[in-house]
Motif scaffolding. Sequence first.
Motif, PDB file in Angstrom:
ATOM      1  N   ALA A  26       0.853  12.558   0.517  1.00  0.00           N
ATOM      2  CA  ALA A  26       1.181  11.753  -0.670  1.00  0.00           C
ATOM      3  C   ALA A  26       1.039  12.564  -1.958  1.00  0.00           C
ATOM      4  CB  ALA A  26       0.279  10.514  -0.717  1.00  0.00           C
ATOM      5  N   PHE A  66       5.121  -1.756   3.320  1.00  0.00           N
ATOM      6  CA  PHE A  66       3.988  -2.630   3.657  1.00  0.00           C
ATOM      7  C   PHE A  66       4.006  -3.950   2.900  1.00  0.00           C
ATOM      8  CE2 PHE A  66       2.288   1.722   4.462  1.00  0.00           C
ATOM      9  CZ  PHE A  66       2.295   1.616   5.835  1.00  0.00           C
ATOM     10  N   ALA A 126       2.074  -6.398  -5.102  1.00  0.00           N
ATOM     11  CA  ALA A 126       3.346  -6.210  -5.804  1.00  0.00           C
ATOM     12  C   ALA A 126       4.064  -7.544  -6.014  1.00  0.00           C
ATOM     13  CB  ALA A 126       4.244  -5.281  -4.981  1.00  0.00           C
ATOM     14  N   ALA A 154      -2.694   8.909  -5.645  1.00  0.00           N
ATOM     15  CA  ALA A 154      -1.854  10.115  -5.530  1.00  0.00           C
ATOM     16  C   ALA A 154      -0.877  10.220  -6.701  1.00  0.00           C
ATOM     17  CB  ALA A 154      -1.082  10.098  -4.212  1.00  0.00           C
ATOM     18  N   VAL A 173       4.870   2.307  -0.354  1.00  0.00           N
ATOM     19  CA  VAL A 173       4.293   0.961  -0.352  1.00  0.00           C
ATOM     20  C   VAL A 173       5.293  -0.110   0.074  1.00  0.00           C
ATOM     21  CG1 VAL A 173       3.190  -0.798  -1.808  1.00  0.00           C
ATOM     22  CG2 VAL A 173       2.690   1.612  -2.182  1.00  0.00           C
ATOM     23  N   ASP A 177      -3.499  -2.457  -6.545  1.00  0.00           N
ATOM     24  CA  ASP A 177      -3.508  -2.300  -5.088  1.00  0.00           C
ATOM     25  C   ASP A 177      -4.312  -3.459  -4.501  1.00  0.00           C
ATOM     26  OD1 ASP A 177      -2.858   0.233  -3.071  1.00  0.00           O
ATOM     27  OD2 ASP A 177      -4.424  -1.109  -2.314  1.00  0.00           O
ATOM     28  N   PRO A 178      -3.918  -3.960  -3.315  1.00  0.00           N
ATOM     29  CA  PRO A 178      -4.678  -5.063  -2.709  1.00  0.00           C
ATOM     30  C   PRO A 178      -5.934  -4.621  -1.969  1.00  0.00           C
ATOM     31  CG  PRO A 178      -2.700  -4.621  -1.415  1.00  0.00           C
ATOM     32  CD  PRO A 178      -2.667  -3.692  -2.592  1.00  0.00           C
ATOM     33  N   SER A 179      -6.156  -3.317  -1.791  1.00  0.00           N
ATOM     34  CA  SER A 179      -7.333  -2.858  -1.052  1.00  0.00           C
ATOM     35  C   SER A 179      -8.502  -2.632  -2.012  1.00  0.00           C
ATOM     36  CB  SER A 179      -7.002  -1.560  -0.305  1.00  0.00           C
ATOM     37  OG  SER A 179      -8.184  -0.815  -0.068  1.00  0.00           O
ATOM     38  N   VAL A 211       2.351   0.845  -8.512  1.00  0.00           N
ATOM     39  CA  VAL A 211       2.192  -0.341  -7.654  1.00  0.00           C
ATOM     40  C   VAL A 211       1.837   0.100  -6.230  1.00  0.00           C
ATOM     41  CG1 VAL A 211       3.407  -2.322  -6.684  1.00  0.00           C
ATOM     42  CG2 VAL A 211       3.779  -1.679  -9.073  1.00  0.00           C
ATOM     43  N   GLY A 212       0.737  -0.437  -5.701  1.00  0.00           N
ATOM     44  CA  GLY A 212       0.245   0.016  -4.389  1.00  0.00           C
ATOM     45  C   GLY A 212      -0.329   1.415  -4.536  1.00  0.00           C
ATOM     46  N   PHE A 250      -9.873   0.944  -2.221  1.00  0.00           N
ATOM     47  CA  PHE A 250      -9.026   1.867  -2.987  1.00  0.00           C
ATOM     48  C   PHE A 250      -9.151   1.594  -4.489  1.00  0.00           C
ATOM     49  CE2 PHE A 250      -5.717   2.632   0.635  1.00  0.00           C
ATOM     50  CZ  PHE A 250      -6.678   3.320   1.347  1.00  0.00           C
ATOM     51  N   GLY A 281      -4.577  -6.494  -6.508  1.00  0.00           N
ATOM     52  CA  GLY A 281      -3.502  -7.467  -6.359  1.00  0.00           C
ATOM     53  C   GLY A 281      -2.303  -6.870  -5.660  1.00  0.00           C
ATOM     54  N   MET A 300      -3.392  10.516   4.883  1.00  0.00           N
ATOM     55  CA  MET A 300      -2.082  10.421   4.226  1.00  0.00           C
ATOM     56  C   MET A 300      -2.042  11.113   2.868  1.00  0.00           C
ATOM     57  SD  MET A 300       1.031   9.517   4.380  1.00  0.00           S
ATOM     58  CE  MET A 300       1.041   8.834   6.034  1.00  0.00           C
TER      59      MET A 300
HETATM   60  C1  LIG Z   1       0.545   4.497   2.340  1.00  0.00           C
HETATM   61  S1  LIG Z   1      -0.459   3.764   1.100  1.00  0.00           S
HETATM   62  C2  LIG Z   1       0.222   4.499  -0.390  1.00  0.00           C
HETATM   63  C3  LIG Z   1      -0.801   4.646  -1.472  1.00  0.00           C
HETATM   64  C4  LIG Z   1      -0.393   5.511  -2.669  1.00  0.00           C
HETATM   65  N1  LIG Z   1       0.741   4.923  -3.373  1.00  0.00           N
HETATM   66  C5  LIG Z   1      -0.082   6.919  -2.247  1.00  0.00           C
HETATM   67  O1  LIG Z   1       1.016   7.386  -2.493  1.00  0.00           O
HETATM   68  O2  LIG Z   1      -0.974   7.566  -1.669  1.00  0.00           O
HETATM   69  C6  LIG Z   1       0.105   2.115   1.024  1.00  0.00           C
HETATM   70  C7  LIG Z   1      -0.625   1.307  -0.017  1.00  0.00           C
HETATM   71  O3  LIG Z   1       0.048   0.061  -0.209  1.00  0.00           O
HETATM   72  C8  LIG Z   1      -0.919  -0.916  -0.443  1.00  0.00           C
HETATM   73  N2  LIG Z   1      -0.260  -2.219  -0.192  1.00  0.00           N
HETATM   74  C9  LIG Z   1      -0.108  -2.878   0.969  1.00  0.00           C
HETATM   75  N3  LIG Z   1       0.554  -4.036   0.779  1.00  0.00           N
HETATM   76  C10 LIG Z   1       0.836  -4.109  -0.553  1.00  0.00           C
HETATM   77  C11 LIG Z   1       1.487  -5.074  -1.394  1.00  0.00           C
HETATM   78  N4  LIG Z   1       1.998  -6.195  -0.883  1.00  0.00           N
HETATM   79  N5  LIG Z   1       1.570  -4.835  -2.718  1.00  0.00           N
HETATM   80  C12 LIG Z   1       1.062  -3.680  -3.226  1.00  0.00           C
HETATM   81  N6  LIG Z   1       0.426  -2.731  -2.484  1.00  0.00           N
HETATM   82  C13 LIG Z   1       0.314  -2.944  -1.169  1.00  0.00           C
HETATM   83  C14 LIG Z   1      -2.059  -0.547   0.478  1.00  0.00           C
HETATM   84  O4  LIG Z   1      -3.282  -1.151   0.104  1.00  0.00           O
HETATM   85  C15 LIG Z   1      -2.055   0.969   0.321  1.00  0.00           C
HETATM   86  O5  LIG Z   1      -2.879   1.392  -0.729  1.00  0.00           O
END
Ligand SMILES: C[S@@+](CC[C@H](N)C(=O)[O-])C[C@H]1O[C@@H](n2cnc3c(N)ncnc32)[C@H](O)[C@@H]1O
Length: 257
Positions: A18, A108, A87, A46, A105, A64-66, A40-41, A69, A85, A14
Motif C-alpha cells: 500500500a 470492502f 464510506a 498509507a 477500500v 475508517d471503521p476499524s 476514505v478507508g 486503525f 466510520g 498489506m
Molecule cells: C486494504 S485496507 C486499505 C487501507 C489503506 N487505505 C491503505 O491503503 O493501506 C482496507 C480498509 O478499508 C476499511 N473499510 C472496510 N469497509 C469500509 C467501509 N465500508 N468504508 C470505509 N472503509 C472501510 C478497512 O477498515 C481497512 O482499513
Amino acid sequence: VTFDVAADAYQRFMGRYADPLAQLVLGEVRPHPPQRALDVGAGPGALTAPLVAILGADAVAAIDPSASFVDALRERVPGVDVRLGRAEDLPFPDGGFDLALSQLVVHFMSDPVRGLAEMARVTRPGGIVAATAWDFGGDRSPLALFWSAARDLDPNAGDESELPGARAGHLAELFTAAGLHDVRSGELTVAVPYDDPDTWWQPYTLGVGPVGEYVATLDEPRREALRARCMELLGPGPGVIEATAWFVMATSPPQPR
Ligand SMILES: C[S@@+](CC[C@H](N)C(=O)[O-])C[C@H]1O[C@@H](n2cnc3c(N)ncnc32)[C@H](O)[C@@H]1O
C-alpha cells in the motif's frame, strides 16, 4: 471482513504494497496546497501520511471503521481530523474537500456505489474523486500467488475476484453508477522486494483481511500444506512481488439543489 487487527500486522501484510501504491496514486492526483483532502478507508495511513506531508495536517481528514486503525492513525498524524466510520455514511458536510481518495477500500464497502456517491457529495463540484482496487480478477493482486496455492488445494477457496471493483472495468462502472463525471481509468503497478520465502509467508498468518480469515479456518496440517504449496510456487529466495491495481479518477458533479 476483519480489519480488527493491530496496525503493525496490517503494515507487514498489506502496508508493504500500500505504501508504494500511495506514491503512484499521488503522482496521478497531484494534490497541492491549499487543497483539502479526505482519505476514505484510511487504515493505518498509507495515503494519509503522504497527503499530510504535502498539504499539512489541517488540510487532511481521514475515516475508517476499524477502531485499532483509527487509534494508530491518530498517533501517526497528529492534528488530522480522523473519524471512526464508513464510506457509506460520511460525517462531513457537502463540498468541503477538493479531493476524496480511497485506496484499496471499494472492494470492502458493503454498498460501493453509495460509498463513492458519498465521496462525491463531500467533494466540491469539479473536485477529484479517485480510488484503487487490486486486480484480483486478473490474478495481479499481491495476494495472487497465495490464492492460487489455496485453490490448488481447495477449489472452493475464494480469491477475492468477485469483490466490487476487482475485475477489469468494474471500478469505473461503479464510479459512473455513483454519478461521477469524466471517469478516467488506468492501472498502477508496484514491485515490492522480499528477503526470503519465510518472511514472505509470515504476514499471511496474522489474521488480516479475507486472507487472514481463510488461513484461520485451516487446521495445522492444512495450513502447513498451504504454506508448502506457496513455497513451491514462490521458489527460493529473495524475490520481488509485482502487483497491479485498477485506478479510477473522476470529477465530482455539480451538487443537486
Ligand atoms: C486494504 S485496507 C486499505 C487501507 C489503506 N487505505 C491503505 O491503503 O493501506 C482496507 C480498509 O478499508 C476499511 N473499510 C472496510 N469497509 C469500509 C467501509 N465500508 N468504508 C470505509 N472503509 C472501510 C478497512 O477498515 C481497512 O482499513
